[in-house]
Design a protein around this motif. Structure first.
Motif, PDB file in Angstrom:
ATOM      1  N   LEU A  91       0.830  -1.206   0.000  1.00  0.00           N
ATOM      2  CA  LEU A  91       0.000   0.000   0.000  1.00  0.00           C
ATOM      3  C   LEU A  91       0.864   1.255   0.000  1.00  0.00           C
ATOM      4  O   LEU A  91       0.562   2.230  -0.702  1.00  0.00           O
ATOM      5  CB  LEU A  91      -0.934  -0.008   1.219  1.00  0.00           C
ATOM      6  CG  LEU A  91      -2.059  -1.042   1.183  1.00  0.00           C
ATOM      7  CD1 LEU A  91      -2.748  -1.122   2.547  1.00  0.00           C
ATOM      8  CD2 LEU A  91      -3.079  -0.689   0.105  1.00  0.00           C
ATOM      9  N   GLY A  92       1.945   1.225   0.773  1.00  0.00           N
ATOM     10  CA  GLY A  92       2.851   2.365   0.781  1.00  0.00           C
ATOM     11  C   GLY A  92       3.504   2.573  -0.573  1.00  0.00           C
ATOM     12  O   GLY A  92       3.651   3.709  -1.044  1.00  0.00           O
ATOM     13  N   ALA A  93       3.883   1.476  -1.229  1.00  0.00           N
ATOM     14  CA  ALA A  93       4.529   1.573  -2.538  1.00  0.00           C
ATOM     15  C   ALA A  93       3.594   2.193  -3.574  1.00  0.00           C
ATOM     16  O   ALA A  93       4.044   2.907  -4.483  1.00  0.00           O
ATOM     17  CB  ALA A  93       5.003   0.198  -2.994  1.00  0.00           C
ATOM     18  N   LEU A  94       2.303   1.929  -3.453  1.00  0.00           N
ATOM     19  CA  LEU A  94       1.340   2.503  -4.383  1.00  0.00           C
ATOM     20  C   LEU A  94       1.305   4.027  -4.302  1.00  0.00           C
ATOM     21  O   LEU A  94       0.976   4.698  -5.282  1.00  0.00           O
ATOM     22  CB  LEU A  94      -0.057   1.935  -4.106  1.00  0.00           C
ATOM     23  CG  LEU A  94      -0.299   0.485  -4.511  1.00  0.00           C
ATOM     24  CD1 LEU A  94      -1.678   0.037  -4.030  1.00  0.00           C
ATOM     25  CD2 LEU A  94      -0.184   0.316  -6.021  1.00  0.00           C
ATOM     26  N   ARG A  99      11.456   6.276  -8.281  1.00  0.00           N
ATOM     27  CA  ARG A  99      11.764   5.148  -9.168  1.00  0.00           C
ATOM     28  C   ARG A  99      12.521   4.056  -8.433  1.00  0.00           C
ATOM     29  O   ARG A  99      12.546   2.917  -8.867  1.00  0.00           O
ATOM     30  CB  ARG A  99      12.600   5.635 -10.359  1.00  0.00           C
ATOM     31  CG  ARG A  99      11.889   6.614 -11.265  1.00  0.00           C
ATOM     32  CD  ARG A  99      10.701   6.011 -11.949  1.00  0.00           C
ATOM     33  NE  ARG A  99      11.020   4.785 -12.662  1.00  0.00           N
ATOM     34  CZ  ARG A  99      10.113   3.999 -13.254  1.00  0.00           C
ATOM     35  NH1 ARG A  99       8.828   4.316 -13.176  1.00  0.00           N
ATOM     36  NH2 ARG A  99      10.483   2.907 -13.899  1.00  0.00           N
ATOM     37  N   HIS A 100      13.176   4.415  -7.345  1.00  0.00           N
ATOM     38  CA  HIS A 100      13.797   3.440  -6.452  1.00  0.00           C
ATOM     39  C   HIS A 100      13.030   3.430  -5.139  1.00  0.00           C
ATOM     40  O   HIS A 100      12.757   4.490  -4.565  1.00  0.00           O
ATOM     41  CB  HIS A 100      15.267   3.781  -6.193  1.00  0.00           C
ATOM     42  CG  HIS A 100      16.155   3.542  -7.369  1.00  0.00           C
ATOM     43  ND1 HIS A 100      17.466   3.984  -7.422  1.00  0.00           N
ATOM     44  CD2 HIS A 100      15.933   2.898  -8.552  1.00  0.00           C
ATOM     45  CE1 HIS A 100      18.009   3.626  -8.574  1.00  0.00           C
ATOM     46  NE2 HIS A 100      17.098   2.973  -9.282  1.00  0.00           N
ATOM     47  N   LEU A 101      12.675   2.241  -4.680  1.00  0.00           N
ATOM     48  CA  LEU A 101      11.912   2.075  -3.447  1.00  0.00           C
ATOM     49  C   LEU A 101      12.803   1.432  -2.397  1.00  0.00           C
ATOM     50  O   LEU A 101      13.364   0.361  -2.626  1.00  0.00           O
ATOM     51  CB  LEU A 101      10.688   1.191  -3.688  1.00  0.00           C
ATOM     52  CG  LEU A 101       9.719   1.636  -4.785  1.00  0.00           C
ATOM     53  CD1 LEU A 101       8.594   0.619  -4.932  1.00  0.00           C
ATOM     54  CD2 LEU A 101       9.153   3.026  -4.493  1.00  0.00           C
ATOM     55  N   ASP A 188      14.244  -1.395  -7.529  1.00  0.00           N
ATOM     56  CA  ASP A 188      13.787  -0.511  -8.581  1.00  0.00           C
ATOM     57  C   ASP A 188      12.279  -0.699  -8.752  1.00  0.00           C
ATOM     58  O   ASP A 188      11.756  -1.813  -8.592  1.00  0.00           O
ATOM     59  CB  ASP A 188      14.512  -0.856  -9.887  1.00  0.00           C
ATOM     60  CG  ASP A 188      14.078   0.024 -11.037  1.00  0.00           C
ATOM     61  OD1 ASP A 188      14.630   1.120 -11.190  1.00  0.00           O
ATOM     62  OD2 ASP A 188      13.165  -0.405 -11.775  1.00  0.00           O
ATOM     63  N   LEU A 189      11.581   0.373  -9.063  1.00  0.00           N
ATOM     64  CA  LEU A 189      10.125   0.307  -9.194  1.00  0.00           C
ATOM     65  C   LEU A 189       9.697  -0.709 -10.247  1.00  0.00           C
ATOM     66  O   LEU A 189       8.743  -1.470 -10.040  1.00  0.00           O
ATOM     67  CB  LEU A 189       9.576   1.689  -9.546  1.00  0.00           C
ATOM     68  CG  LEU A 189       8.058   1.792  -9.695  1.00  0.00           C
ATOM     69  CD1 LEU A 189       7.363   1.488  -8.376  1.00  0.00           C
ATOM     70  CD2 LEU A 189       7.668   3.190 -10.187  1.00  0.00           C
ATOM     71  N   ASP A 190      10.402  -0.755 -11.382  1.00  0.00           N
ATOM     72  CA  ASP A 190      10.037  -1.705 -12.430  1.00  0.00           C
ATOM     73  C   ASP A 190      10.212  -3.145 -11.949  1.00  0.00           C
ATOM     74  O   ASP A 190       9.390  -4.015 -12.260  1.00  0.00           O
ATOM     75  CB  ASP A 190      10.887  -1.467 -13.683  1.00  0.00           C
ATOM     76  CG  ASP A 190      10.527  -0.175 -14.397  1.00  0.00           C
ATOM     77  OD1 ASP A 190       9.407   0.326 -14.192  1.00  0.00           O
ATOM     78  OD2 ASP A 190      11.375   0.336 -15.164  1.00  0.00           O
ATOM     79  N   ALA A 194       7.438  -6.008 -11.574  1.00  0.00           N
ATOM     80  CA  ALA A 194       7.648  -7.242 -12.329  1.00  0.00           C
ATOM     81  C   ALA A 194       7.484  -8.479 -11.452  1.00  0.00           C
ATOM     82  O   ALA A 194       6.989  -9.517 -11.913  1.00  0.00           O
ATOM     83  CB  ALA A 194       9.048  -7.240 -12.965  1.00  0.00           C
ATOM     84  N   VAL A 195       7.880  -8.381 -10.180  1.00  0.00           N
ATOM     85  CA  VAL A 195       7.780  -9.538  -9.282  1.00  0.00           C
ATOM     86  C   VAL A 195       6.468  -9.556  -8.506  1.00  0.00           C
ATOM     87  O   VAL A 195       6.217 -10.479  -7.723  1.00  0.00           O
ATOM     88  CB  VAL A 195       8.974  -9.591  -8.300  1.00  0.00           C
ATOM     89  CG1 VAL A 195      10.286  -9.639  -9.054  1.00  0.00           C
ATOM     90  CG2 VAL A 195       8.956  -8.428  -7.311  1.00  0.00           C
TER      91      VAL A 195
END
Length: 261
Positions: A91-94, A99-101, A188-190, A194-195
């Motif tokens: 939820l926080g990531a949303l 671009r880096h988390l 990385d956000l991508d 992806a995972v």
């Protein structure tokens, strides 16, 4: 970190928080307030966003203390009481814009200058999918310096040893490992998308193992960064039970096959 080496990729630190506190070094502290304060003071980045996914029941005085910290790009994300750590991180990531988390536990404190910047810089290297710091316990011994998976079990070669150059030269060079500590790790956000983010169906204290194996499945490595370091004030994690080890083996048998005898 020299100005020329400062990473320019936007970074968001995502932290789960309950608002818990304790006496540390003979002083009372709110874990999340001091964790956020230490991130802001660490330096090494042009700017950093801090996203706190916190229990909706977190005490109001803790929320006020966070809002009073000066000069922060702070985002508060209330989550329902009882939300799992993995779900809170997702939820926080949303809500994160970086671009880096960098995912961090509230019971941490940045120990070395530029620690977040070193993690961000590692993510810019080819084939690195995840990066993490040295995690040091309150007594000054190493809690985590990268783990290895052996037959579905985590091995911690340096746990409990002094954080000292004489301990092992491996503690003073960046290297690829199987698993990083959930106290602090970066993606990385991508790669995160992806995972599929943090798996919410996995036993809570194995979610970081699952995340590392999902990153490996993408053909990427987990990089342990020796110059990045955090304190942890959390109790040591218990050893996984036999059924939890079996769960990892069943879920990741093909990936683990290359590491098992």
């Amino acid at each position: 970190m020299s100005p020329a080496a400062v990473p320019t990729t936007p970074v968001s630190v995502v932290m789960g928080a309950t608002g818990a506190g304790a006496v540390v070094r003979d002083e009372p502290r709110s874990f999340v307030v001091e964790a956020v304060r230490s991130i802001a003071a660490a330096g090494g980045l042009h700017e950093v966003e801090i996203v706190v996914a916190h229990d909706a029941a977190m005490p109001g005085e803790v929320v006020s203390a966070l809002l009073e910290l000066p000069g922060l790009d702070l985002v508060l994300v209330p989550v329902p009481h009882g939300t799992s750590h993995a779900a809170a991180m997702n939820l926080g990531a949303l809500r994160a814009s970086g671009r880096h988390l960098v995912f961090a536990d509230e019971r941490t404190e940045v120990r070395a200058p530029d620690s977040v910047a070193h993690l961000s810089a590692a993510l810019d290297l080819p084939d690195v999918g995840m990066a993490g710091p040295k995690v040091v316990a309150e007594d000054g011994t190493i809690r985590h310096a990268g783990s290895h998976l052996t037959k579905g079990r985590l091995e911690h070669p340096w746990r409990g040893l002094p954080d000292d150059p004489a301990t092992s030269p491996d503690l003073f060079v960046d290297r690829d490992v199987d698993v990083l500590d959930p106290a602090c790790l970066a993606l990385d956000l991508d790669t995160f998308h992806a995972v599929g983010g943090w798996s919410e169906e996995v036993p809570a204290h194995l979610a970081h193992v699952d995340l590392a194996l999902k990153v490996r499945r993408e053909g990427l490595t987990s990089r342990w960064c020796h110059a990045s370091a955090v304190w942890t004030f959390a109790p040591p994690a218990r050893r996984p039970s036999s059924w939890e080890v079996d769960f990892v083996r069943r879920r990741w048998g093909r990936i683990l096959a290359g590491r098992t005898a």
